[in-house]
Design a protein around this motif. Structure first.
Motif, PDB file in Angstrom:
ATOM      1  N   ILE A  26      62.592  18.597  19.403  1.00  0.00           N
ATOM      2  CA  ILE A  26      63.665  19.170  20.219  1.00  0.00           C
ATOM      3  C   ILE A  26      63.090  19.459  21.596  1.00  0.00           C
ATOM      4  N   VAL A  27      63.704  18.897  22.616  1.00  0.00           N
ATOM      5  CA  VAL A  27      63.278  19.101  23.993  1.00  0.00           C
ATOM      6  C   VAL A  27      64.354  19.926  24.687  1.00  0.00           C
ATOM      7  N   VAL A  28      63.959  21.081  25.213  1.00  0.00           N
ATOM      8  CA  VAL A  28      64.901  21.980  25.891  1.00  0.00           C
ATOM      9  C   VAL A  28      64.515  22.031  27.368  1.00  0.00           C
ATOM     10  N   ARG A  29      65.372  21.495  28.200  1.00  0.00           N
ATOM     11  CA  ARG A  29      65.122  21.492  29.650  1.00  0.00           C
ATOM     12  C   ARG A  29      65.661  22.778  30.274  1.00  0.00           C
ATOM     13  N   ASP A  30      65.117  23.134  31.422  1.00  0.00           N
ATOM     14  CA  ASP A  30      65.505  24.356  32.154  1.00  0.00           C
ATOM     15  C   ASP A  30      65.422  25.588  31.266  1.00  0.00           C
ATOM     16  N   ALA A  31      64.359  25.674  30.493  1.00  0.00           N
ATOM     17  CA  ALA A  31      64.201  26.758  29.519  1.00  0.00           C
ATOM     18  C   ALA A  31      64.142  28.139  30.167  1.00  0.00           C
ATOM     19  N   HIS A  32      63.797  28.214  31.431  1.00  0.00           N
ATOM     20  CA  HIS A  32      63.774  29.509  32.130  1.00  0.00           C
ATOM     21  C   HIS A  32      65.172  30.135  32.181  1.00  0.00           C
ATOM     22  N   ALA A  33      66.230  29.346  31.999  1.00  0.00           N
ATOM     23  CA  ALA A  33      67.606  29.844  32.017  1.00  0.00           C
ATOM     24  C   ALA A  33      68.078  30.312  30.642  1.00  0.00           C
ATOM     25  N   LEU A  34      67.228  30.207  29.641  1.00  0.00           N
ATOM     26  CA  LEU A  34      67.610  30.539  28.269  1.00  0.00           C
ATOM     27  C   LEU A  34      67.831  32.043  28.095  1.00  0.00           C
ATOM     28  N   LYS A  35      68.949  32.391  27.527  1.00  0.00           N
ATOM     29  CA  LYS A  35      69.271  33.795  27.230  1.00  0.00           C
ATOM     30  C   LYS A  35      68.885  34.101  25.782  1.00  0.00           C
ATOM     31  N   ASN A  36      68.489  35.311  25.505  1.00  0.00           N
ATOM     32  CA  ASN A  36      68.138  35.777  24.158  1.00  0.00           C
ATOM     33  C   ASN A  36      67.061  34.919  23.499  1.00  0.00           C
ATOM     34  N   ALA A  37      66.035  34.581  24.264  1.00  0.00           N
ATOM     35  CA  ALA A  37      64.966  33.723  23.752  1.00  0.00           C
ATOM     36  C   ALA A  37      64.248  34.335  22.557  1.00  0.00           C
TER      37      ALA A  37
END
Length: 138
Positions: free
Chosen positions: A89-100
């Motif tokens: 699983i590749v998650v781009r723009d991970a800095h925008a992730l809420k509730n990490a």
């Protein structure tokens, strides 16, 4: 998971060991792309040609953190791959992730790729060291 330099990650990949979660960050996107390519090869073996429709392409899911939430990523990571084997699983723009911090169950020891249900690679501008998840990650 300890904080690792790219050379350390490559050495572990060469030894057949992967972590269930990688958080790749920094201003040099070329280095992140190259490391992602190496992780992909370690997890999936030979990578599929774009648009090939092979079973390998069913073993990778690409998400954008700005369009999905941590619960969706967690669900995907805990689901078996449609192509069999380990799901990448590749998650781009991970800095925008809420509730990490919801992703904490994914953290664990390194293992051989075939021993893991999934490997998640988060691509980000940075890692905010103040968050609960970043403290768990490092």
């Amino acid at each position: 998971m300890p904080k690792l330099e790219p050379k350390q990650v490559q050495r572990e990949l060469d030894q057949g060991q992967v972590w269930p979660v990688y958080w790749l960050h920094g201003q040099e996107r070329m280095k992140s792309r190259e490391l992602l390519k190496r992780i992909r090869k370690a997890v999936l073996g030979e990578t599929p040609e774009k648009g090939s429709g092979s079973l390998l392409s069913l073993s990778e899911e690409n998400l954008d953190a700005g369009e999905t939430d941590a619960a969706r990523i967690l669900d995907a990571a805990q689901s078996p791959s449609l192509g069999g084997g380990t799901l990448l699983i590749v998650v781009r723009d991970a800095h925008a992730l809420k509730n990490a911090e919801t992703l904490a169950p994914l953290l664990g020891p390194r293992a051989a790729p075939g021993e893991l249900v999934s490997v998640c690679v988060f691509l980000s501008k940075d890692l905010d060291g103040r968050t609960k998840f970043s403290k768990l990650l490092t």
